[in-house]
Structure formats: structure tokens, C-alpha cells
Design an enzyme around this catalytic site. Structure first.
Site, PDB file in Angstrom:
ATOM      1  N   GLU A  61     -42.176  73.900  88.908  1.00  0.00           N
ATOM      2  CA  GLU A  61     -43.376  73.911  88.647  1.00  0.00           C
ATOM      3  C   GLU A  61     -43.808  74.552  89.899  1.00  0.00           C
ATOM      4  OE1 GLU A  61     -47.738  73.812  86.684  1.00  0.00           O
ATOM      5  OE2 GLU A  61     -46.404  71.293  87.817  1.00  0.00           O
TER       6      GLU A  61
ATOM      7  N   ASP B 227     -52.857  81.075  91.080  1.00  0.00           N
ATOM      8  CA  ASP B 227     -53.778  82.449  91.571  1.00  0.00           C
ATOM      9  C   ASP B 227     -53.590  84.021  91.271  1.00  0.00           C
ATOM     10  OD1 ASP B 227     -55.857  83.868  93.654  1.00  0.00           O
ATOM     11  OD2 ASP B 227     -55.170  82.452  95.083  1.00  0.00           O
TER      12      ASP B 227
END
Length: 217
Positions: free
Chosen positions: A46, A120
Site C-alpha cells: 500500500e 493526495d
């Protein structure tokens, strides 16, 4: 979202080099065989693990796999590390590192799944190259993924999702699954879905969660 600095987190990271690689040198090969009990197990990574709810939950649910959580912020990485140590999650390793170097940290064709969760969005055009679904990052994922490996991406940001669909398509990736509202889908993808901290918060407000799975040809 940048977390407030917590001095204990930095201290914990420094004290446990066996569990977390802190700003590793991209030029130095990492011996993953020494860091996992059995590195031959399927491997999932991840990128941008946040406080770690997703990666720690998944690692506990799947002891037959190995997991690596990559997080740039030391405080967030320290929070994941604390959970790993307290709950003795032996099939999870952590990296406090820049994902831009991910292809230098892992062997080619070694990863089964790359997870990108609530990354983001970097909405300004001048920051496009920082988005984790920009073509230069896709190059890196292609290097580390096995031929049969795939990418799983979730976000609540419609703009980032639309951008990612175009970016992956232009790169030549093939989509295995696309949802504009994951939490209202009735399929096995939702049944095995593991929520992140952000996902739980956004979904509770009624926001749609966008999701895609894709692979390289």
C-alpha cells in the site's frame, strides 16, 4: 492531510529498524528475505498508508500473504508501527519513504497487488506529476508488479478518479472493475472491501467512494 508531529512516533521508528525502514537509501538493495519469515508468499503493498487502518486490518485477515505499508510522514508511520508491534502483525513490514523510489526498493516482478487508497489529489495542474496515478508512477508499478499482478485504487475525489481513469487508459492498462459508488455496489468487491480511516469518514457523510481495479498487459 499532514498530522501534527508526535515525538514518540519518531522515537519508535528509530528504535525498531527490524520492523520499519526509515528513509532507506534507494541505491542500497533491501534484503526482504530477512525481513519476512517467508518472502515466497504473495506480496501486497500500500502506497500512502496513513494511520494504517487498511494495511493492518488486511494483514491480520490474510496471514497467508505478506504486506508492505509505505508512508512518507514519520508520525503516521509511527502510528502504524505501534499497531503492528502491539498486535504482533508479523507479516507486515513498513517503510517511511518516498514512493517515487518504490521501484528501487523492491525486486522486479515481486508484487501481486498495489493499493492506492485516498491519495493526495494534487489538484493544481503544475502538481500533476505528484499524483500517484501519473504515468511516471505507473512505470514504477509496472516494474514491481508480477505479470499477473494488479492495481487497486479508491478515492472520494471525483476529479482524481476521472484523471486516473484517463491516465491508466492512456498508459494501456485494462480495467477489471470500475465503480462510481463502491459502498452501494452489491458484489464480492464490496464484500471483501477493507475501509481506510478516511473512507469510513467520507462514506458516513454519504459521499460516494470511487474504485477501480486494473492490470498491465
Amino acid at each position: 492531510m499532514r498530522l501534527r508531529n508526535k515525538p514518540w512516533a519518531q522515537k519508535l521508528v528509530v528504535e525498531h529498524p527490524e520492523a520499519i525502514l526509515n528513509e532507506p537509501d534507494p541505491e542500497k538493495k533491501i534484503n526482504w528475505e530477512e525481513r519476512f519469515d517467508d518472502f515466497s508468499k504473495p506480496l501486497a503493498i500500500e502506497i500512502g498508508s496513513g494511520k494504517g487502518q487498511f494495511i493492518t486490518t488486511l494483514a491480520k485477515k490474510h496471514p497467508e500473504m505478506n504486506f508492505i505499508g509505505v508512508e512518507l510522514q514519520t508520525t503516521a508511520a509511527g502510528m502504524i508501527l505501534r499497531t503492528k508491534l502491539e498486535e504482533k502483525i508479523d507479516n507486515l513490514q513498513l517503510m517511511c519513504a518516498d514512493a517515487a523510489n518504490i521501484a528501487m526498493y523492491l525486486p522486479e516482478n515481486s508484487v501481486d497487488v498495489v493499493y492506492l487508497n485516498f491519495s493526495d489529489p494534487w489538484p493544481k495542474t503544475r502538481h500533476e506529476k505528484r499524483r500517484l496515478t501519473y504515468k511516471s508512477f505507473l512505470d514504477k508499478y509496472r516494474q514491481i508488479l508480477k505479470p499477473e499482478g494488479h492495481l487497486e485504487f479508491k478515492t472520494d475525489n471525483q476529479g482524481l478518479f476521472e484523471y486516473s481513469l484517463v491516465s491508466l487508459n492512456n498508459y494501456g492498462m485494462k480495467f477489471d472493475y470500475v465503480s462510481l459508488d463502491l459502498h452501494h455496489a452489491e458484489n464480492e468487491i464490496l464484500e471483501r472491501n477493507v475501509e481506510t480511516e478516511y473512507e469510513h469518514k467520507f462514506a458516513a457523510k454519504g459521499n460516494p467512494i470511487y474504485c477501480l481495479h486494473a492490470h498491465f498487459e
